[in-house]
Structure formats: structure tokens, C-alpha cells
Design a protein around this motif. Structure first.
Motif, PDB file in Angstrom:
ATOM      1  N   THR A 108       0.838  -1.205   0.000  1.00  0.00           N
ATOM      2  CA  THR A 108       0.000   0.000   0.000  1.00  0.00           C
ATOM      3  C   THR A 108       0.871   1.253   0.000  1.00  0.00           C
ATOM      4  O   THR A 108       0.582   2.211  -0.732  1.00  0.00           O
ATOM      5  CB  THR A 108      -0.921   0.005   1.228  1.00  0.00           C
ATOM      6  N   ILE A 109       1.923   1.248   0.790  1.00  0.00           N
ATOM      7  CA  ILE A 109       2.817   2.402   0.843  1.00  0.00           C
ATOM      8  C   ILE A 109       3.487   2.613  -0.506  1.00  0.00           C
ATOM      9  O   ILE A 109       3.591   3.738  -0.993  1.00  0.00           O
ATOM     10  CB  ILE A 109       3.846   2.235   1.975  1.00  0.00           C
ATOM     11  N   ALA A 110       3.920   1.518  -1.139  1.00  0.00           N
ATOM     12  CA  ALA A 110       4.553   1.628  -2.459  1.00  0.00           C
ATOM     13  C   ALA A 110       3.561   2.167  -3.491  1.00  0.00           C
ATOM     14  O   ALA A 110       3.908   3.019  -4.313  1.00  0.00           O
ATOM     15  CB  ALA A 110       5.113   0.277  -2.894  1.00  0.00           C
ATOM     16  N   GLU A 111       2.308   1.690  -3.438  1.00  0.00           N
ATOM     17  CA  GLU A 111       1.284   2.193  -4.362  1.00  0.00           C
ATOM     18  C   GLU A 111       1.028   3.681  -4.147  1.00  0.00           C
ATOM     19  O   GLU A 111       0.905   4.446  -5.111  1.00  0.00           O
ATOM     20  CB  GLU A 111      -0.021   1.411  -4.175  1.00  0.00           C
ATOM     21  N   GLN A 112       0.913   4.074  -2.882  1.00  0.00           N
ATOM     22  CA  GLN A 112       0.687   5.481  -2.567  1.00  0.00           C
ATOM     23  C   GLN A 112       1.859   6.339  -3.038  1.00  0.00           C
ATOM     24  O   GLN A 112       1.656   7.438  -3.556  1.00  0.00           O
ATOM     25  CB  GLN A 112       0.473   5.660  -1.060  1.00  0.00           C
ATOM     26  N   ALA A 113       3.073   5.853  -2.843  1.00  0.00           N
ATOM     27  CA  ALA A 113       4.257   6.599  -3.276  1.00  0.00           C
ATOM     28  C   ALA A 113       4.252   6.762  -4.794  1.00  0.00           C
ATOM     29  O   ALA A 113       4.570   7.839  -5.309  1.00  0.00           O
ATOM     30  CB  ALA A 113       5.533   5.895  -2.816  1.00  0.00           C
ATOM     31  N   ARG A 114       3.882   5.708  -5.513  1.00  0.00           N
ATOM     32  CA  ARG A 114       3.793   5.818  -6.986  1.00  0.00           C
ATOM     33  C   ARG A 114       2.739   6.863  -7.373  1.00  0.00           C
ATOM     34  O   ARG A 114       2.950   7.669  -8.276  1.00  0.00           O
ATOM     35  CB  ARG A 114       3.412   4.464  -7.593  1.00  0.00           C
ATOM     36  N   PHE A 115       1.593   6.805  -6.699  1.00  0.00           N
ATOM     37  CA  PHE A 115       0.506   7.741  -6.983  1.00  0.00           C
ATOM     38  C   PHE A 115       0.959   9.184  -6.763  1.00  0.00           C
ATOM     39  O   PHE A 115       0.746  10.050  -7.620  1.00  0.00           O
ATOM     40  CB  PHE A 115      -0.700   7.414  -6.096  1.00  0.00           C
ATOM     41  N   TYR A 116       1.589   9.455  -5.628  1.00  0.00           N
ATOM     42  CA  TYR A 116       2.011  10.826  -5.323  1.00  0.00           C
ATOM     43  C   TYR A 116       3.178  11.269  -6.210  1.00  0.00           C
ATOM     44  O   TYR A 116       3.289  12.449  -6.524  1.00  0.00           O
ATOM     45  CB  TYR A 116       2.350  10.984  -3.846  1.00  0.00           C
ATOM     46  N   ARG A 119       1.494  12.433  -9.280  1.00  0.00           N
ATOM     47  CA  ARG A 119       0.915  13.754  -9.031  1.00  0.00           C
ATOM     48  C   ARG A 119       1.993  14.834  -9.067  1.00  0.00           C
ATOM     49  O   ARG A 119       1.780  15.910  -9.600  1.00  0.00           O
ATOM     50  CB  ARG A 119       0.202  13.792  -7.668  1.00  0.00           C
ATOM     51  N   HIS A 120       3.140  14.538  -8.495  1.00  0.00           N
ATOM     52  CA  HIS A 120       4.255  15.488  -8.518  1.00  0.00           C
ATOM     53  C   HIS A 120       4.626  15.819  -9.963  1.00  0.00           C
ATOM     54  O   HIS A 120       4.777  16.992 -10.317  1.00  0.00           O
ATOM     55  CB  HIS A 120       5.463  14.897  -7.783  1.00  0.00           C
ATOM     56  N   HIS A 121       4.740  14.790 -10.805  1.00  0.00           N
ATOM     57  CA  HIS A 121       5.090  15.025 -12.207  1.00  0.00           C
ATOM     58  C   HIS A 121       3.992  15.789 -12.942  1.00  0.00           C
ATOM     59  O   HIS A 121       4.288  16.666 -13.766  1.00  0.00           O
ATOM     60  CB  HIS A 121       5.383  13.700 -12.917  1.00  0.00           C
ATOM     61  N   LEU A 122       2.743  15.480 -12.650  1.00  0.00           N
ATOM     62  CA  LEU A 122       1.628  16.193 -13.274  1.00  0.00           C
ATOM     63  C   LEU A 122       1.670  17.675 -12.928  1.00  0.00           C
ATOM     64  O   LEU A 122       1.541  18.538 -13.806  1.00  0.00           O
ATOM     65  CB  LEU A 122       0.302  15.583 -12.828  1.00  0.00           C
ATOM     66  N   PHE A 123       1.872  17.987 -11.648  1.00  0.00           N
ATOM     67  CA  PHE A 123       1.951  19.383 -11.226  1.00  0.00           C
ATOM     68  C   PHE A 123       3.151  20.077 -11.863  1.00  0.00           C
ATOM     69  O   PHE A 123       3.075  21.254 -12.217  1.00  0.00           O
ATOM     70  CB  PHE A 123       2.034  19.488  -9.702  1.00  0.00           C
ATOM     71  N   GLN A 124       4.251  19.358 -12.004  1.00  0.00           N
ATOM     72  CA  GLN A 124       5.424  19.972 -12.629  1.00  0.00           C
ATOM     73  C   GLN A 124       5.166  20.315 -14.086  1.00  0.00           C
ATOM     74  O   GLN A 124       5.615  21.355 -14.566  1.00  0.00           O
ATOM     75  CB  GLN A 124       6.639  19.071 -12.506  1.00  0.00           C
ATOM     76  N   VAL A 125       4.456  19.456 -14.793  1.00  0.00           N
ATOM     77  CA  VAL A 125       4.110  19.752 -16.189  1.00  0.00           C
ATOM     78  C   VAL A 125       3.250  21.008 -16.251  1.00  0.00           C
ATOM     79  O   VAL A 125       3.472  21.893 -17.092  1.00  0.00           O
ATOM     80  CB  VAL A 125       3.401  18.543 -16.849  1.00  0.00           C
ATOM     81  N   ILE A 126       2.276  21.112 -15.357  1.00  0.00           N
ATOM     82  CA  ILE A 126       1.421  22.306 -15.317  1.00  0.00           C
ATOM     83  C   ILE A 126       2.264  23.547 -15.050  1.00  0.00           C
ATOM     84  O   ILE A 126       2.103  24.582 -15.713  1.00  0.00           O
ATOM     85  CB  ILE A 126       0.315  22.145 -14.254  1.00  0.00           C
ATOM     86  N   LEU A 127       3.184  23.459 -14.095  1.00  0.00           N
ATOM     87  CA  LEU A 127       4.025  24.618 -13.774  1.00  0.00           C
ATOM     88  C   LEU A 127       4.962  24.984 -14.919  1.00  0.00           C
ATOM     89  O   LEU A 127       5.203  26.170 -15.161  1.00  0.00           O
ATOM     90  CB  LEU A 127       4.820  24.347 -12.492  1.00  0.00           C
ATOM     91  N   ILE A 128       5.467  23.995 -15.629  1.00  0.00           N
ATOM     92  CA  ILE A 128       6.335  24.283 -16.782  1.00  0.00           C
ATOM     93  C   ILE A 128       5.534  24.974 -17.877  1.00  0.00           C
ATOM     94  O   ILE A 128       6.022  25.916 -18.519  1.00  0.00           O
ATOM     95  CB  ILE A 128       7.012  22.995 -17.285  1.00  0.00           C
ATOM     96  N   ILE A 129       4.293  24.536 -18.076  1.00  0.00           N
ATOM     97  CA  ILE A 129       3.434  25.174 -19.088  1.00  0.00           C
ATOM     98  C   ILE A 129       3.188  26.634 -18.730  1.00  0.00           C
ATOM     99  O   ILE A 129       3.126  27.500 -19.607  1.00  0.00           O
ATOM    100  CB  ILE A 129       2.114  24.384 -19.242  1.00  0.00           C
ATOM    101  N   ILE A 130       3.058  26.931 -17.440  1.00  0.00           N
ATOM    102  CA  ILE A 130       2.874  28.321 -17.019  1.00  0.00           C
ATOM    103  C   ILE A 130       4.186  29.092 -17.075  1.00  0.00           C
ATOM    104  O   ILE A 130       4.216  30.279 -17.411  1.00  0.00           O
ATOM    105  CB  ILE A 130       2.281  28.380 -15.591  1.00  0.00           C
ATOM    106  N   ALA A 131       5.302  28.427 -16.779  1.00  0.00           N
ATOM    107  CA  ALA A 131       6.599  29.106 -16.704  1.00  0.00           C
ATOM    108  C   ALA A 131       7.117  29.548 -18.072  1.00  0.00           C
ATOM    109  O   ALA A 131       7.779  30.594 -18.162  1.00  0.00           O
ATOM    110  CB  ALA A 131       7.628  28.194 -16.036  1.00  0.00           C
TER     111      ALA A 131
END
Length: 182
Positions: A108-116, A119-131
Motif C-alpha cells: 500500500t505504501i509503495a502504491e501510494q508513493a507511486r501515486f504521489y 501527481r508530482h510530475h503532473l503538477f510539474q508539467v502544469i508549472l512548466i506550461i505556465i513558466a
């Protein structure tokens, strides 16, 4: 020594070896759990720091408008950028803090870590698009002032280097959490 005594000693030795193996596996599990807890703690503190820095950068953008350092459009882009970054870090900080190694299984911890991590990569893509438009506007705004342009480019290089360093440290911590399952 008769065969019965040898058999008894052999059984005693087997029991002692099994007890040592159990103690060793318990110690190894504790060390593994401690290492994972440390990786989680580093991720939580990193996201916590970034979620505190982001609102300060929004305030700095407001000061830039007051001092006419940059135009209001660029300052608004800065504010949006850092507001999204702050919410991203706040979300990941609170989410990763909820991982409980005592009640959740390793899988479960490994799955959660993969999920987050996703999410980290998704947010970074959004921030790069804004940057990208933000940096383009900043360069166009300062194209006639070579000192401001040089300052912007130096700042960009520093931000990229610091950002890459933080990214690799964060990904290393995620890797530790995910590899716990293997």
C-alpha cells in the motif's frame, strides 16, 4: 555421547538458530522501516518548506507591482505560478504525512508513493506550461535593458539548477518508498 543426547543437542541448536534468524529478520525489518520513514520525513519536510516559500513569493510579486519592477501581467503570472506551486506542495505534504507505516502494508505504501510521484510530475508539467510564457514575457519586458536581461538569465540558470537538484532528491526519496515493495 549417545545418539539421544546428540539428537537433543541438535534440536537445541536448531531452536537457537531459528530464534537468531527471527531476531535478525525483525532487526532487518526495523531498519528497512526506519529507512522508509526517513525517506517519508524528507519528502514531507521538503514539501512543507516549499509550501511555505510559495506564498512568500506571491507576496514578493505584489511588491514588484508596487515598485513597478515588472508589469502587472507578469506579476499576475508569477502569482498564479507560485499559488499553484504552493497548493501542489501543500497537497503532497499533507498526503505524504498521512502514510502510516504501522497500519499500512508495504504494498500500500509503495502504491501510494507511486501515486504521489505521478501527481508530482503532473503538477510539474502544469508549472512548466505556465513558466514558459512567464519567462518569455519577462525576457521581452527586459529586452532593452541588458543588465535586467542578464539578471533574468542568471536567475533562470540558478532556478533551473536548484530545481533539478531538488527534483533528483525528491525522486530518490520516492524511489526508496517504492522500492520497499520489491
Amino acid at each position: 555421547m549417545d545418539p539421544e543426547e546428540m539428537k537433543q543437542q541438535w534440536n537445541d541448536l536448531n531452536k537457537r538458530i531459528e530464534a537468531l534468524e527471527d531476531a535478525n529478520s525483525w532487526q532487518i525489518d526495523r531498519m528497512r522501516l526506519s529507512k522508509l520513514k526517513t525517506a517519508q520525513d524528507r519528502l514531507v519536510s521538503t514539501y512543507q518548506r516549499f509550501s511555505i516559500i510559495a506564498p512568500l513569493m506571491v507576496l514578493l510579486s505584489l511588491m514588484w507591482i508596487e515598485n513597478r519592477f515588472i508589469g502587472p501581467t507578469i506579476a499576475c503570472y508569477f502569482m498564479v505560478f507560485f499559488a499553484i506551486a504552493g497548493f501542489m506542495d501543500l497537497y503532497l505534504w499533507k498526503s505524504l504525512k498521512r502514510l502510516d507505516f504501522n497500519t499500512m502494508g508495504v504494498e500500500t505504501i509503495a502504491e501510494q508513493a507511486r501515486f504521489y510521484r505521478k501527481r508530482h510530475h503532473l503538477f510539474q508539467v502544469i508549472l512548466i506550461i505556465i513558466a514558459i510564457p512567464l519567462l518569455t514575457m519577462l525576457i521581452i519586458h527586459n529586452i532593452n535593458d541588458k543588465y535586467m536581461l542578464a539578471g533574468c538569465l542568471c536567475g533562470l540558470i540558478i532556478v533551473v539548477l536548484v530545481g533539478l537538484n531538488a527534483y533528483y532528491r525528491i525522486m530518490n526519496d520516492y524511489r526508496e518508498l517504492i522500492s520497499s515493495y520489491r
